[in-house]
Design an enzyme around this catalytic site. Sequence first.
Site, PDB file in Angstrom:
ATOM      1  N   LYS A  11       0.825  -1.211   0.000  1.00  0.00           N
ATOM      2  CA  LYS A  11       0.000   0.000   0.000  1.00  0.00           C
ATOM      3  C   LYS A  11       0.866   1.269   0.000  1.00  0.00           C
ATOM      4  O   LYS A  11       2.085   1.210   0.210  1.00  0.00           O
ATOM      5  CB  LYS A  11      -0.952  -0.062   1.196  1.00  0.00           C
ATOM      6  N   TYR A  51     -12.130  -2.335  -4.172  1.00  0.00           N
ATOM      7  CA  TYR A  51     -12.715  -2.492  -2.837  1.00  0.00           C
ATOM      8  C   TYR A  51     -14.242  -2.411  -2.854  1.00  0.00           C
ATOM      9  O   TYR A  51     -14.851  -2.138  -1.813  1.00  0.00           O
ATOM     10  CB  TYR A  51     -12.134  -1.435  -1.893  1.00  0.00           C
ATOM     11  N   ASN A 114      -2.362   0.103   6.721  1.00  0.00           N
ATOM     12  CA  ASN A 114      -1.869  -1.171   7.261  1.00  0.00           C
ATOM     13  C   ASN A 114      -0.974  -1.961   6.303  1.00  0.00           C
ATOM     14  O   ASN A 114      -0.949  -3.189   6.326  1.00  0.00           O
ATOM     15  CB  ASN A 114      -3.036  -2.011   7.791  1.00  0.00           C
ATOM     16  N   HIS A 117      -2.154  -5.622   1.297  1.00  0.00           N
ATOM     17  CA  HIS A 117      -3.387  -6.349   1.013  1.00  0.00           C
ATOM     18  C   HIS A 117      -3.019  -7.761   0.584  1.00  0.00           C
ATOM     19  O   HIS A 117      -2.034  -7.953  -0.126  1.00  0.00           O
ATOM     20  CB  HIS A 117      -4.169  -5.677  -0.129  1.00  0.00           C
ATOM     21  N   GLU A 128      -8.955 -11.075  -8.205  1.00  0.00           N
ATOM     22  CA  GLU A 128      -8.101  -9.906  -7.946  1.00  0.00           C
ATOM     23  C   GLU A 128      -6.857  -9.905  -8.841  1.00  0.00           C
ATOM     24  O   GLU A 128      -6.426  -8.845  -9.296  1.00  0.00           O
ATOM     25  CB  GLU A 128      -7.698  -9.896  -6.460  1.00  0.00           C
TER      26      GLU A 128
HETATM   27  N1  UDP Z   1     -10.041  -0.998   6.941  1.00  0.00           N
HETATM   28  C1  UDP Z   1     -10.060   0.230   7.555  1.00  0.00           C
HETATM   29  N2  UDP Z   1     -10.748   0.357   8.731  1.00  0.00           N
HETATM   30  C2  UDP Z   1     -11.385  -0.693   9.329  1.00  0.00           C
HETATM   31  C3  UDP Z   1     -11.356  -1.947   8.687  1.00  0.00           C
HETATM   32  C4  UDP Z   1     -10.674  -2.067   7.490  1.00  0.00           C
HETATM   33  O1  UDP Z   1      -9.490   1.192   7.050  1.00  0.00           O
HETATM   34  O2  UDP Z   1     -11.980  -0.505  10.403  1.00  0.00           O
HETATM   35  C5  UDP Z   1      -9.322  -1.125   5.674  1.00  0.00           C
HETATM   36  C6  UDP Z   1      -7.947  -1.725   5.882  1.00  0.00           C
HETATM   37  O3  UDP Z   1      -7.038  -1.054   5.015  1.00  0.00           O
HETATM   38  C7  UDP Z   1      -8.140  -3.167   5.437  1.00  0.00           C
HETATM   39  C8  UDP Z   1      -9.159  -2.998   4.313  1.00  0.00           C
HETATM   40  O4  UDP Z   1     -10.025  -1.966   4.773  1.00  0.00           O
HETATM   41  O5  UDP Z   1      -6.928  -3.744   5.018  1.00  0.00           O
HETATM   42  C9  UDP Z   1      -9.963  -4.214   3.986  1.00  0.00           C
HETATM   43  O6  UDP Z   1     -10.562  -4.710   5.165  1.00  0.00           O
HETATM   44  P1  UDP Z   1     -10.594  -6.277   5.478  1.00  0.00           P
HETATM   45  O7  UDP Z   1     -11.503  -6.456   6.660  1.00  0.00           O
HETATM   46  O8  UDP Z   1     -10.910  -7.016   4.225  1.00  0.00           O
HETATM   47  O9  UDP Z   1      -9.091  -6.589   5.971  1.00  0.00           O
HETATM   48  P2  UDP Z   1      -7.834  -7.335   5.318  1.00  0.00           P
HETATM   49  O10 UDP Z   1      -8.353  -8.479   4.496  1.00  0.00           O
HETATM   50  O11 UDP Z   1      -7.088  -6.318   4.485  1.00  0.00           O
HETATM   51  O12 UDP Z   1      -7.014  -7.781   6.500  1.00  0.00           O
END
Ligand code: UDP
Length: 143
Positions: A11, A51, A114, A117, A128
């Site tokens: 990211k 997304y 974070n 992805h 994807e």
């Molecule tokens: N995200 C966020 N706030 C939240 C939850 C998710 O900004 O409270 C963002 C974060 O960047 C995350 C992405 O949305 O990586 C996708 O969420 P998911 O639950 O699919 O998590 P991942 O699969 O990336 O661990």
Amino acid sequence: MSVERTLSILKPDVVANNAIGGVISYIEKAGLKIVAARMQHLTQREAEGFYAVHKERPFFGDLVKFMTSGPVVVMALEGENAVARYREIMGATDPKKAAPGTIRADFASSIDENACHGSDSLENAAIEIAYFFRATELCPRTR
Ligand code: UDP
């Protein structure tokens, strides 16, 4: 055990922090092989499309803003159980909850920014990877 492919995105925070190589070293040390890679600056439309599953979530607008705030590195990774293996080394979505030694524990600053992805299922991995790469851009790693 089966050889799978998964989509990884480093990211904008990772790119901005000059940590691309650091994260890739975790990926390679885990035995995952990069079969396609490209740096690109996602457009709003590309980020929203990627997304789309989260479009009703309260963080969607901020997520799209972050993902378009600078270039990312998109990669297709290959290896034994690549989908689960990559999610294991990424760590929990919230870096505060991520296990020590995972990418998010070591490189991410918050749940919004974070670091990476990774596809959450084999089915989504195929969707994807096709979102970012043509079949001819995937390089078999036979050596
Ligand atoms: N995200 C966020 N706030 C939240 C939850 C998710 O900004 O409270 C963002 C974060 O960047 C995350 C992405 O949305 O990586 C996708 O969420 P998911 O639950 O699919 O998590 P991942 O699969 O990336 O661990």
